[in-house]
Every structure is written in C-alpha cells, then in structure tokens.
Motif scaffolding. Structure first.
Motif, short mmCIF file in Angstrom:
data_model
loop_
_atom_site.label_atom_id
_atom_site.label_comp_id
_atom_site.label_asym_id
_atom_site.label_seq_id
_atom_site.Cartn_x
_atom_site.Cartn_y
_atom_site.Cartn_z
N LEU A 43 -4.29 -1.58 -9.92
CA LEU A 43 -4.64 -3.00 -10.02
C LEU A 43 -4.17 -3.77 -8.79
N VAL A 44 -2.99 -3.44 -8.31
CA VAL A 44 -2.46 -4.12 -7.11
C VAL A 44 -3.33 -3.82 -5.89
N LEU A 45 -3.75 -2.57 -5.76
CA LEU A 45 -4.62 -2.21 -4.63
C LEU A 45 -5.97 -2.93 -4.74
N VAL A 46 -6.49 -3.04 -5.95
CA VAL A 46 -7.75 -3.79 -6.13
C VAL A 46 -7.55 -5.25 -5.74
N GLY B 7 -6.59 4.55 -4.89
CA GLY B 7 -5.76 4.26 -6.06
C GLY B 7 -6.36 4.83 -7.33
N ALA B 8 -7.70 4.79 -7.42
CA ALA B 8 -8.36 5.37 -8.60
C ALA B 8 -8.17 6.88 -8.65
N VAL C 223 0.84 -1.20 0.00
CA VAL C 223 0.00 0.00 0.00
C VAL C 223 0.87 1.25 0.00
N ALA C 224 1.94 1.23 0.79
CA ALA C 224 2.84 2.39 0.83
C ALA C 224 3.54 2.59 -0.51
N TRP D 178 1.50 4.06 -16.73
CA TRP D 178 1.59 2.60 -16.53
C TRP D 178 1.79 2.27 -15.06
N SER D 179 2.68 2.98 -14.38
CA SER D 179 2.95 2.69 -12.96
C SER D 179 1.72 2.96 -12.10
N ALA D 180 1.02 4.05 -12.39
CA ALA D 180 -0.19 4.35 -11.62
C ALA D 180 -1.28 3.32 -11.89
#
Length: 275
Positions: free
Chosen positions: A211-214, A230-231, A173-174, A204-206
């Motif tokens: 996607l990782v947070l989802v 994240g969105a 998350v961090a 791309w990184s954002a």
C-alpha cells in the motif's frame, strides 16, 4: 638446533585447533548470509538512482562499517588472545576507512546533505545494543538493522542534490523491501520447525508495504513498477507463510530472496525519474 647459539630452541606452543586454519577474512566477514543482501541492496539502490562521487564515498564508508561489526565484538574476546589482536587490527583498519569515507562524502557533497543518517542513528544504536548482548538474530535487532540501512540511499540521494521528498521516498522503497522480507523469512523457517511463526504479522507487513508503494507511485515519487514489485513480494509472503509453502532449506530460501532483491533494485532504479 639453532646454528648460531648452539642449543635446541624450545618448540612453539601449540595452536588451538581451528585457529590456524581460519583465513584472515573470517574476522570481519559476516556469518549471516542474508545480511549481505539486506545491506547491499539499499546501497545499490541509492547509487543507481543518484550516482555521485560523494555517494560513492558514503557507500564505501557504510561498507567499512558493515565489515567492522564482527571485529568489534571479537576485539574484546576474553578467551582467544590471538584472535583478539587480529580483530583489533582489523577493527582499526575498517574504522579508519569508514571515517575517511564519511569525511570525503561530507567534503564532496556537503555536510548538511548527510542529514538522513541522523534518522538512521536510533535504529543503528538499537541493533548495536542487541548485538552487544549476542542477540543480533532477534526480530527486533534484524528489523532495526534493516531500518538503519534503509536511510543510506536517502543520504546518497541528498549528496547528489536530491530534495527531502525524493530522499525519503528512496528510504521508504528500501524499507518496503527489507522489513517484510525479514518477517517473512523468519516466519517461513519457524513454520518448518514447527514453532510459532507469526504468519499474520508477515502478511500484514507485506500488505502495508504494498500500500505504501502504491501511495508513492500515486504521488509520483516512485516509478509505477515499484507497485508491481510490491505485489510480487506480497504474493511471495502469502506463498512462504501459507500451508503451501515449499519444503526448502534456509539456504535456498535465502537465494530466492537475494534474487528477488536484485530484481527489485534493478527494476525500480532503472525506471526512476532523473534527479
């Protein structure tokens, strides 16, 4: 005139311009304002999600290490002798505080609980390597520094008794906040100067961070609000790197990022499941 010895004392040597006016804090306070936010946010996230005395001691140690960076460089200044002496004294103080805080964290929470810091060592070492060559503002250096700090909330969590899954979720998350932020701000500022910006990499990184947070939310390792945050950050990246980016100075962009980081930490930590 010296009243005791009866002769005129020689005038002291002139102090180079600018040195006398500098406060002592200038020896250790970072010049890069953005580093404050990206260093303090992981600490706040870890302490808010998993508060403990051991975690507080670790946070103090990390802060001391953060402040030791500038005096470490100035301690070997071959030109300014007065600043070199002050830097070495300051470096000794912060190093002692960092060591004491780390020792206390290990005593209170158990040495094995500090294992996430081992994951931070390679990234921290890479940043120190760049910093020692006066290249701390290179993209790789800034990303390495943020990656190292991302493991701090993981260690704070394990010191409070959290398992590896929760600890690594906090680190993720961090990192999902800080790494895309570095690329986004760099891209925005470079675009404003007419330089190659690398906007595609920022987007791309954002997107990957979102996607990782989802995925973390789906696995119930993070509150649902993390995906919403994240969105918001992904939308921010599209805005700052697109043709509609605002004509803001670097300071204003930094202030916006600090506000977004604060919102990110408060929203996620306030809804994080109890450990």
């Amino acid at each position: 005139m010296d009243a005791t010895l009866g002769y005129i004392s020689p005038a002291p040597p002139p102090i180079p311009a600018g040195i006398a006016a500098r406060p002592a804090s200038s020896v250790f306070l970072p010049k890069e304002h953005g580093s404050w936010s990206l260093a303090l946010e992981p600490l706040a996230l870890g302490l808010l999600v998993a508060p403990s005395w051991a975690g507080g001691a670790l946070a103090a140690a990390v802060l001391a290490g953060f402040f030791a960076r500038r005096p470490l460089k100035a301690a070997f200044d071959p030109v300014n002798g007065a600043r070199r002496v002050t830097a070495r004294e300051t470096l000794f103080m912060w190093t002692a505080l960092a060591g004491a805080g780390l020792f206390e964290a290990g005593v209170l929470g158990g040495g094995p609980a500090l294992w996430p810091l081992l994951l931070a060592v390679p990234f921290g070492g890479l940043f120190v390597w760049y910093d020692g060559r006066n290249n701390s503002r290179a993209a790789a250096a800034e990303l390495a520094g943020c990656a190292a700090f991302a493991f701090v909330p993981a260690a704070v969590a394990t010191l409070a008794g959290a398992g590896p899954a929760v600890a690594l979720a906090l680190a993720t998350v961090a990192a999902a906040r800080s790494l895309p932020a570095i690329l986004t701000v760099r891209s925005c500022l470079r675009s404003a100067k007419g330089e190659p910006a690398g906007a595609g990499l920022s987007v791309w990184s954002a997107g990957v961070a979102l996607l990782v947070l989802v995925a973390l939310v789906t696995a119930k390792l993070s509150p649902a609000v993390a995906a919403g945050c994240g969105a918001v950050l992904f939308t921010r990246t599209l805005w700052l790197t697109g043709p509609w980016r605002p004509a803001w100075p670097a300071r204003r962009i930094g202030q916006m990022e600090a506000a977004l980081g604060l919102l990110y930490v408060v929203m996620i930590s306030s809804l994080w499941p109890s450990l």
